[in-house]
Design a protein around this motif. Structure first.
Motif, PDB file in Angstrom:
ATOM      1  N   THR A 187     -73.313-164.935  79.256  1.00 28.45           N
ATOM      2  CA  THR A 187     -74.406-165.342  78.368  1.00 28.45           C
ATOM      3  C   THR A 187     -74.867-166.749  78.697  1.00 28.45           C
ATOM      4  OG1 THR A 187     -73.536-163.950  76.586  1.00 28.45           O
ATOM      5  CG2 THR A 187     -75.076-165.692  75.955  1.00 28.45           C
ATOM      6  N   LYS A 189     -77.621-166.354  71.507  1.00 25.06           N
ATOM      7  CA  LYS A 189     -77.377-167.746  71.846  1.00 25.06           C
ATOM      8  C   LYS A 189     -78.503-168.588  71.267  1.00 25.06           C
ATOM      9  CE  LYS A 189     -76.264-171.127  75.421  1.00 25.06           C
ATOM     10  NZ  LYS A 189     -75.999-171.399  76.857  1.00 25.06           N
ATOM     11  N   ASN A 222     -73.413-156.962  81.671  1.00 20.43           N
ATOM     12  CA  ASN A 222     -74.693-157.162  80.998  1.00 20.43           C
ATOM     13  C   ASN A 222     -75.618-155.971  81.275  1.00 20.43           C
ATOM     14  OD1 ASN A 222     -77.679-158.862  81.651  1.00 20.43           O
ATOM     15  ND2 ASN A 222     -76.843-158.668  79.596  1.00 20.43           N
ATOM     16  N   THR A 239     -81.314-157.990  78.568  1.00 17.93           N
ATOM     17  CA  THR A 239     -81.538-159.334  78.021  1.00 17.93           C
ATOM     18  C   THR A 239     -82.866-159.356  77.264  1.00 17.93           C
ATOM     19  OG1 THR A 239     -82.609-160.080  80.069  1.00 17.93           O
ATOM     20  CG2 THR A 239     -80.242-160.492  79.842  1.00 17.93           C
TER      21      THR A 239
END
Length: 372
Positions: A258, A284, A307, A310
């Motif tokens: 992240t 975040k 991941n 995003t």
């Protein structure tokens, strides 16, 4: 102004105030406490938030997670909070084998558990539930939501009743006559401070509807994005094909990825899925921004920690950005300490308004003589 209209609005203001007064008092008073939740809780439990010594290197959070599972019987990890501030502890929320949700504070430099508290025993968890639902679950949430709607009507009707007929009376409506009788001071306190607090309380009450009614939250997305229902933030997890190597730190891997995806300074929050199909959601918050709660999102495979998607804050829709800013606006944290102080003071006034309003109603004949 038509006297009949003013009289009718006065009755609406009075009876709605009497009907919702106790709820408004509880919600406003608890809200004033929650404004400084972080500051108060840090002062009371400094060990829960601050480490005694800042080290050079941080241990992988998985060391602490393994300790929680072995020594504290934690079988489910719900959330993990890491902070950009080097003095802050890492916070972990987990559920033990008895079904109790517990908050743990971890020293990121030693990996040791420095403090813990059950969620149901945490003072601010109790105050938060009191504020949102009167400790009555969904029923209480509906009651506070209706009271919030009523409070908005009370504010609008109160402004209407406050408005002076003539400009020469404006000064009188803007000042409290402290050297007058108690009844007069009580009236001025209720009406004058009500005017000064109006805009702030209106915004706080309006944004508060977001947590009480889905239709209100959905209406925000309809007005901004043209969609009738708030979109889900969940992302389906890929099928289970492989497991992360036991030598790899699962949770620390997610945190590190992240921080690579979003290299700005910020606080990372891992939200483990509470169902069997969703992936891990990580936010975040960008602490480099002046406005809080600007958080980007990343999704990770619940089995491999890879991941899978995003979602930078810049790509959020207008509805998502509006929804993000509602919390700091509602709590008064949007511009830091100055707006927190304002939110605290107007919430205290809102808590006092049912009391001063009741005193005005209690002796209407005598009070009538000092009204203009």
């Amino acid at each position: 102004m038509n006297k009949r209209i003013k009289k009718s609005i006065g009755k609406i203001h009075l009876w709605l105030g009497l009907a919702s007064g106790l709820i408004v008092f509880i919600v406003a008073l608890s809200g004033s406490i929650l404004v400084f939740e972080e500051e108060i809780d840090t002062f009371i439990h400094p060990e829960f938030y601050k480490v005694e010594t800042v080290g050079k290197f941080k241990k992988p959070i998985d060391y602490s997670i393994n300790t929680l599972k072995k020594e504290y019987a934690i079988d489910t990890i719900n959330r993990i909070y890491t902070f950009n501030d080097p003095e802050r502890t890492v916070l972990v929320m987990g559920k033990n084998t008895k079904g109790n949700t517990i908050f743990f504070a971890v020293n990121p430099y030693t990996g040791k558990i420095v403090s813990s508290i059950e969620q149901k025993k945490h003072f601010f968890s109790i105050v938060n539930k009191l504020h949102r639902s009167l400790l009555l679950g969904k029923t209480g949430k509906f009651i506070t939501g209706c009271s919030c709607l009523i409070f908005i009507i009370i504010l609008l009707s109160g402004l209407f009743l406050w408005w002076p007929k003539k400009l020469k009376n404006l000064k009188q409506r803007l000042t409290i006559k402290w050297n007058a009788s108690f009844k007069r001071v009580n009236w001025d306190f209720h009406s004058v401070l009500g005017f000064y607090s109006f805009l702030f309380l209106f915004i706080i009450a309006l944004t508060g509807l977001t947590w009480s009614f889905k239709w209100f939250e959905n209406s925000l997305y309809y007005l901004t994005d043209g969609i009738a229902v708030k979109p889900s933030i969940k992302v389906t997890n890929p099928p289970k094909t492989e497991l992360l190597s036991q030598k790899t730190f699962f949770y620390q891997s997610i945190i590190d990825q992240t921080n690579e995806i979003y290299p700005y300074q910020g606080n990372v929050q891992i939200r483990m899925p509470n169902d069997t199909v969703s992936s891990i959601l990580v936010t975040k918050e960008n602490t480099e921004k002046s406005i809080p709660n600007q958080s980007s999102i990343a999704y990770f495979d619940r089995y491999t920690a890879k991941n899978i998607q995003t979602k930078p804050y810049e790509t959020f829709t207008k509805g998502d950005k509006l929804r993000r800013i509602i919390y700091p606006v509602h709590t008064g944290s949007i511009y830091g300490l100055p707006t927190k102080i304002i939110a605290f003071l107007v919430c205290l006034f809102a808590a006092s308004a049912p009391i001063t309003g009741f005193l005005i109603w209690w002796r209407p004949k005598k009070q009538k003589k000092i009204l203009h």
